[in-house]
Each structure stands twice: as C-alpha cells, then as structure tokens.
Design a protein around this motif. Structure first.
Motif, PDB file in Angstrom:
ATOM      1  N   ARG A 265       0.958  -1.503   0.250  1.00 51.13           N
ATOM      2  CA  ARG A 265      -0.001   0.024  -0.025  1.00 51.13           C
ATOM      3  C   ARG A 265       0.916   1.380   0.163  1.00 51.13           C
ATOM      4  NH1 ARG A 265      -3.274  -3.207   3.534  1.00 51.13           N
ATOM      5  NH2 ARG A 265      -2.434  -2.723   5.121  1.00 51.13           N
ATOM      6  N   GLU A 266       1.853   1.150   0.767  1.00 49.90           N
ATOM      7  CA  GLU A 266       2.869   2.280   0.947  1.00 49.90           C
ATOM      8  C   GLU A 266       3.387   2.645  -0.521  1.00 49.90           C
ATOM      9  OE1 GLU A 266       5.783   1.784   3.874  1.00 49.90           O
ATOM     10  OE2 GLU A 266       4.102   1.838   5.698  1.00 49.90           O
ATOM     11  N   ALA A 267       4.046   1.390  -0.975  1.00 47.19           N
ATOM     12  CA  ALA A 267       4.554   1.586  -2.567  1.00 47.19           C
ATOM     13  C   ALA A 267       3.489   2.265  -3.642  1.00 47.19           C
ATOM     14  CB  ALA A 267       5.205   0.132  -3.003  1.00 47.19           C
ATOM     15  N   THR A 268       2.165   1.848  -3.347  1.00 44.03           N
ATOM     16  CA  THR A 268       1.156   2.283  -4.356  1.00 44.03           C
ATOM     17  C   THR A 268       1.140   3.754  -4.126  1.00 44.03           C
ATOM     18  OG1 THR A 268       0.072   0.381  -4.226  1.00 44.03           O
ATOM     19  CG2 THR A 268      -1.216   1.932  -5.055  1.00 44.03           C
ATOM     20  N   ALA A 269       1.095   4.338  -2.792  1.00 43.79           N
ATOM     21  CA  ALA A 269       0.965   5.399  -2.658  1.00 43.79           C
ATOM     22  C   ALA A 269       1.924   6.723  -3.103  1.00 43.79           C
ATOM     23  CB  ALA A 269       0.800   5.761  -1.044  1.00 43.79           C
ATOM     24  N   GLU A 270       3.275   5.925  -3.155  1.00 41.82           N
ATOM     25  CA  GLU A 270       4.417   6.637  -3.502  1.00 41.82           C
ATOM     26  C   GLU A 270       4.501   6.584  -4.832  1.00 41.82           C
ATOM     27  OE1 GLU A 270       8.305   5.168  -2.026  1.00 41.82           O
ATOM     28  OE2 GLU A 270       7.316   5.301  -0.037  1.00 41.82           O
ATOM     29  N   ALA A 271       4.229   5.511  -5.764  1.00 36.17           N
ATOM     30  CA  ALA A 271       3.995   5.606  -7.151  1.00 36.17           C
ATOM     31  C   ALA A 271       2.981   6.465  -7.643  1.00 36.17           C
ATOM     32  CB  ALA A 271       3.712   4.063  -7.705  1.00 36.17           C
ATOM     33  N   LEU A 272       1.772   6.599  -7.020  1.00 33.31           N
ATOM     34  CA  LEU A 272       0.601   7.737  -7.471  1.00 33.31           C
ATOM     35  C   LEU A 272       1.141   8.995  -7.024  1.00 33.31           C
ATOM     36  CD1 LEU A 272      -2.383   5.661  -6.468  1.00 33.31           C
ATOM     37  CD2 LEU A 272      -1.576   6.001  -8.962  1.00 33.31           C
ATOM     38  N   ALA A 273       1.852   8.999  -6.163  1.00 33.59           N
ATOM     39  CA  ALA A 273       2.236  10.802  -5.692  1.00 33.59           C
ATOM     40  C   ALA A 273       3.404  11.034  -7.013  1.00 33.59           C
ATOM     41  CB  ALA A 273       3.023  10.658  -4.419  1.00 33.59           C
TER      42      ALA A 273
ATOM     43  N   PRO B  44       0.998   3.537 -18.593  1.00 32.56           N
ATOM     44  CA  PRO B  44       1.298   4.412 -17.281  1.00 32.56           C
ATOM     45  C   PRO B  44       1.214   3.320 -16.349  1.00 32.56           C
ATOM     46  CG  PRO B  44      -0.652   5.134 -18.262  1.00 32.56           C
ATOM     47  CD  PRO B  44       0.081   4.170 -19.420  1.00 32.56           C
ATOM     48  N   ALA B  45       0.245   2.576 -16.270  1.00 29.61           N
ATOM     49  CA  ALA B  45       0.192   1.792 -15.104  1.00 29.61           C
ATOM     50  C   ALA B  45       1.475   0.817 -14.811  1.00 29.61           C
ATOM     51  CB  ALA B  45      -0.924   0.856 -15.021  1.00 29.61           C
ATOM     52  N   GLY B  46       1.893   0.019 -16.008  1.00 30.16           N
ATOM     53  CA  GLY B  46       3.184  -0.719 -15.770  1.00 30.16           C
ATOM     54  C   GLY B  46       4.308   0.227 -15.494  1.00 30.16           C
ATOM     55  N   TYR B  47       4.478   1.206 -15.885  1.00 32.71           N
ATOM     56  CA  TYR B  47       5.737   2.115 -15.540  1.00 32.71           C
ATOM     57  C   TYR B  47       5.584   2.465 -13.968  1.00 32.71           C
ATOM     58  CZ  TYR B  47       8.663   6.313 -15.334  1.00 32.71           C
ATOM     59  OH  TYR B  47       9.671   6.979 -14.869  1.00 32.71           O
ATOM     60  N   LEU B  48       4.304   2.774 -13.599  1.00 33.90           N
ATOM     61  CA  LEU B  48       3.930   3.396 -12.093  1.00 33.90           C
ATOM     62  C   LEU B  48       4.193   1.852 -11.279  1.00 33.90           C
ATOM     63  CD1 LEU B  48       1.111   5.428 -12.006  1.00 33.90           C
ATOM     64  CD2 LEU B  48       3.538   6.221 -11.758  1.00 33.90           C
ATOM     65  N   TYR B  49       3.983   0.637 -11.815  1.00 29.71           N
ATOM     66  CA  TYR B  49       4.382  -0.577 -11.208  1.00 29.71           C
ATOM     67  C   TYR B  49       5.846  -0.710 -10.898  1.00 29.71           C
ATOM     68  CZ  TYR B  49       5.331  -5.430 -10.654  1.00 29.71           C
ATOM     69  OH  TYR B  49       5.745  -6.766  -9.914  1.00 29.71           O
ATOM     70  N   ARG B  50       6.513  -0.363 -11.868  1.00 30.24           N
ATOM     71  CA  ARG B  50       8.279  -0.297 -11.626  1.00 30.24           C
ATOM     72  C   ARG B  50       8.537   0.720 -10.858  1.00 30.24           C
ATOM     73  NH1 ARG B  50       6.822  -1.679 -16.702  1.00 30.24           N
ATOM     74  NH2 ARG B  50       7.549   0.301 -17.832  1.00 30.24           N
ATOM     75  N   VAL B  51       7.765   1.975 -10.911  1.00 34.83           N
ATOM     76  CA  VAL B  51       8.320   2.958  -9.875  1.00 34.83           C
ATOM     77  C   VAL B  51       7.896   2.646  -8.312  1.00 34.83           C
ATOM     78  CG1 VAL B  51       7.557   5.315  -9.060  1.00 34.83           C
ATOM     79  CG2 VAL B  51       7.986   4.936 -11.428  1.00 34.83           C
ATOM     80  N   GLY B  52       6.902   1.931  -8.123  1.00 32.28           N
ATOM     81  CA  GLY B  52       6.499   1.413  -7.030  1.00 32.28           C
ATOM     82  C   GLY B  52       7.292   0.318  -6.416  1.00 32.28           C
ATOM     83  N   ARG B  53       7.772  -0.625  -7.235  1.00 33.68           N
ATOM     84  CA  ARG B  53       8.806  -1.646  -7.059  1.00 33.68           C
ATOM     85  C   ARG B  53      10.137  -1.010  -6.420  1.00 33.68           C
ATOM     86  NH1 ARG B  53      10.724  -5.223 -10.460  1.00 33.68           N
ATOM     87  NH2 ARG B  53      10.999  -6.414  -8.563  1.00 33.68           N
ATOM     88  N   THR B  54      10.793   0.116  -7.227  1.00 31.77           N
ATOM     89  CA  THR B  54      11.893   0.779  -7.014  1.00 31.77           C
ATOM     90  C   THR B  54      11.816   1.412  -5.633  1.00 31.77           C
ATOM     91  OG1 THR B  54      12.210   0.892  -9.408  1.00 31.77           O
ATOM     92  CG2 THR B  54      13.551   2.488  -7.921  1.00 31.77           C
ATOM     93  N   ARG B  55      10.715   2.120  -5.467  1.00 30.45           N
ATOM     94  CA  ARG B  55      10.723   2.783  -4.319  1.00 30.45           C
ATOM     95  C   ARG B  55      10.414   1.931  -2.975  1.00 30.45           C
ATOM     96  NH1 ARG B  55       8.866   8.746  -5.422  1.00 30.45           N
ATOM     97  NH2 ARG B  55      10.277   9.171  -7.509  1.00 30.45           N
ATOM     98  N   GLY B  56       9.726   0.874  -3.183  1.00 29.55           N
ATOM     99  CA  GLY B  56       9.257   0.075  -2.204  1.00 29.55           C
ATOM    100  C   GLY B  56      10.538  -0.817  -1.813  1.00 29.55           C
ATOM    101  N   GLN B  57      11.579  -1.150  -2.641  1.00 29.55           N
ATOM    102  CA  GLN B  57      12.921  -1.690  -2.600  1.00 29.55           C
ATOM    103  C   GLN B  57      13.793  -1.206  -1.714  1.00 29.55           C
ATOM    104  OE1 GLN B  57      13.854  -2.879  -6.289  1.00 29.55           O
ATOM    105  NE2 GLN B  57      13.150  -5.072  -6.026  1.00 29.55           N
ATOM    106  N   ARG B  58      13.631   0.360  -1.496  1.00 31.48           N
ATOM    107  CA  ARG B  58      14.673   1.020  -0.624  1.00 31.48           C
ATOM    108  C   ARG B  58      14.556   0.582   0.828  1.00 31.48           C
ATOM    109  NH1 ARG B  58      13.025   6.948  -3.309  1.00 31.48           N
ATOM    110  NH2 ARG B  58      13.962   6.580  -5.165  1.00 31.48           N
ATOM    111  N   ARG B  59      13.592   0.262   1.057  1.00 35.73           N
ATOM    112  CA  ARG B  59      13.281  -0.076   2.406  1.00 35.73           C
ATOM    113  C   ARG B  59      12.775  -1.661   2.422  1.00 35.73           C
ATOM    114  NH1 ARG B  59       9.567   2.765   0.919  1.00 35.73           N
ATOM    115  NH2 ARG B  59       7.258   2.238   1.077  1.00 35.73           N
ATOM    116  N   ARG B  60      13.137  -2.349   1.640  1.00 37.89           N
ATOM    117  CA  ARG B  60      13.020  -3.618   1.373  1.00 37.89           C
ATOM    118  C   ARG B  60      12.864  -4.637   2.425  1.00 37.89           C
ATOM    119  NH1 ARG B  60      11.919  -7.002  -3.806  1.00 37.89           N
ATOM    120  NH2 ARG B  60      10.635  -8.378  -2.919  1.00 37.89           N
ATOM    121  N   LEU B  61      11.716  -5.222   3.031  1.00 40.30           N
ATOM    122  CA  LEU B  61      11.652  -6.230   4.078  1.00 40.30           C
ATOM    123  C   LEU B  61      11.169  -7.364   3.269  1.00 40.30           C
ATOM    124  CD1 LEU B  61      10.056  -3.752   6.719  1.00 40.30           C
ATOM    125  CD2 LEU B  61      12.491  -4.227   6.644  1.00 40.30           C
TER     126      LEU B  61
END
Length: 150
Positions: free
Chosen positions: A36-44, A59-76
């Motif tokens: 959910r956090e990665a989704t919010a970051e991608a939409l922002a 654009p949805a596929g691009y934002l999926y990659r943005v969300g994955r990249t941003r989510g991996q910064r704190r990847r748990l």
C-alpha cells in the motif's frame, strides 16, 4: 474548465482506473502494508510527473516499476496478513506463508491472476512481460504450492 481542472480531472480518472490494480500487484510483491505504501508513492510520483506519465503507452506498468523501485529502498521480507476466520475454509490458512516461498515473479503472477482474477493479458501488460512469460511464472508457482514447497 480552468487550467487546474484540465490537469486534475484526467489524473483523477486515471487513479480511479488503475489504483486498485496497481495496489494488488504491489501487495503481491511486498505484502499488504509495504504494498500500500509503494502504491501511494507511485501515485504521488504520477501526480508530480503527470504531463509525462499521462502520455505514456502503459502508465500503469511504468508506475508498477516506480512502486517496486521505491518499495525496495526499505525492502523487508513481504508480510501477508493471516487469513481471516470468516474466509475459512475457502482459503487455506497456510497460504500466506506458502506464498513467501515462491519467487517474487511467481508470487505476483499467481496472486494477480488467481487471487484477484486479473485477465492474463492485463497482468502481463502491467508487469511488462509477455503472456507466455506470465504463464510460465504462474505454472511454476502453482506447482510449488501444490507440492507444498511454496
């Protein structure tokens, strides 16, 4: 229509069309909270760069990659909530733990198509892979789950 409406209305329509699908995909990658956090970051990110993102072919596929990249910064390790008791016996209680044993690609393919009922071509498009590649990940993931090796 003023300049603000010309910008916000297409973005609002876009978010209504893709937010749920994008969230489903990112939850399959990261688990509920982090997804959910990665989704919010991608939409922002999409809001900040709407003039460019809004004109993309996927654009949805691009934002999926943005969300994955941003989510991996704190990847748990992904965390999936336990199956609520009102979903038993329809959902195997061990499924959340079994999903963690799949590769990310297998888990995302299985969850998107079998849990969220996405058409295969739409899931493949969002993930940026061919339908046959999606099918391969899905088949391997399902085989692991069936063997109890998930």
């Amino acid at each position: 229509m003023d300049a603000v409406d010309e910008f916000t209305e297409p973005f609002t329509i876009f978010v209504k069309e893709v937010e749920t699908r994008l969230r489903h995909a990112l939850v399959a990658v990261f688990g509920q909270e982090q997804g959910r956090e990665a989704t919010a970051e991608a939409l922002a990110y999409a809001w900040e760069h709407w003039h460019r993102v809004g004109n993309m072919d996927n654009p949805a596929g691009y934002l999926y990659r943005v969300g994955r990249t941003r989510g991996q910064r704190r990847r748990l390790r992904p965390v999936f909530d336990p199956v609520p008791s009102d979903h038993l016996p329809e959902v195997e209680p061990g499924l959340p733990a079994a999903l963690l044993g799949l590769s990310e690609k297998q888990r995302v393919a299985v969850v998107m198509v079998h849990a969220y009922d996405w058409p295969r071509h739409e899931a493949a498009e969002l993930l940026g892979v061919s339908v046959s590649t999606l099918d391969t990940h899905m088949q391997r993931g399902l085989a692991k789950l069936r063997q109890g090796r998930g």
